[in-house]
Design a protein around this motif. Structure first.
Motif, PDB file in Angstrom:
ATOM      1  N   UNK A  35       0.819  -1.164   0.116  1.00  0.00           N
ATOM      2  CA  UNK A  35       0.053   0.013  -0.079  1.00  0.00           C
ATOM      3  C   UNK A  35       0.776   1.243   0.039  1.00  0.00           C
ATOM      4  N   UNK A  36       0.514   2.035  -0.825  1.00  0.00           N
ATOM      5  CA  UNK A  36       1.514   3.406  -1.037  1.00  0.00           C
ATOM      6  C   UNK A  36       0.555   4.651  -0.808  1.00  0.00           C
ATOM      7  N   UNK A  37       0.856   5.557   0.005  1.00  0.00           N
ATOM      8  CA  UNK A  37       0.041   6.739   0.318  1.00  0.00           C
ATOM      9  C   UNK A  37      -0.492   7.336  -0.840  1.00  0.00           C
ATOM     10  N   UNK A  38       0.227   7.709  -2.139  1.00  0.00           N
ATOM     11  CA  UNK A  38      -0.164   8.396  -3.206  1.00  0.00           C
ATOM     12  C   UNK A  38      -0.770   7.477  -4.165  1.00  0.00           C
ATOM     13  N   UNK A  39      -0.078   6.296  -4.546  1.00  0.00           N
ATOM     14  CA  UNK A  39      -0.443   5.540  -5.700  1.00  0.00           C
ATOM     15  C   UNK A  39      -1.478   4.250  -5.235  1.00  0.00           C
TER      16      UNK A  39
END
Length: 73
Positions: A35-39
């Motif tokens: 899980x990525x904050x932006x993507x």
């Protein structure tokens, strides 16, 4: 005299302040869901010495270590 933004400050043993903690760099393996904050959600498709390549569905990105904003699910 100013420190450059990338320079690490020295910690003196006689200082009453605690040193900054060392950043923890997470290890990723091929196939890990992340899980990525932006993507958003993605899957690790390659691991390199300098970072990882992640497939986020609509785009594939090479992310460099220390992976700010990304965690394993």
């Amino acid at each position: 005299m100013t420190n450059s933004p990338g320079a690490k400050r020295r910690h003196l043993a006689s200082s009453p302040f605690k040193p900054d903690p060392e950043p923890v760099i997470e290890d990723f393996a091929v196939g890990d869901r992340v899980s990525h904050d932006r993507h958003g959600l993605g899957r690790v498709i390659a691991v390199h010495a300098s970072g990882v390549t992640v497939d986020f569905g609509d785009q594939t990105l090479h992310l460099r270590s220390p992976f700010p904003g990304m965690s394993t699910l």
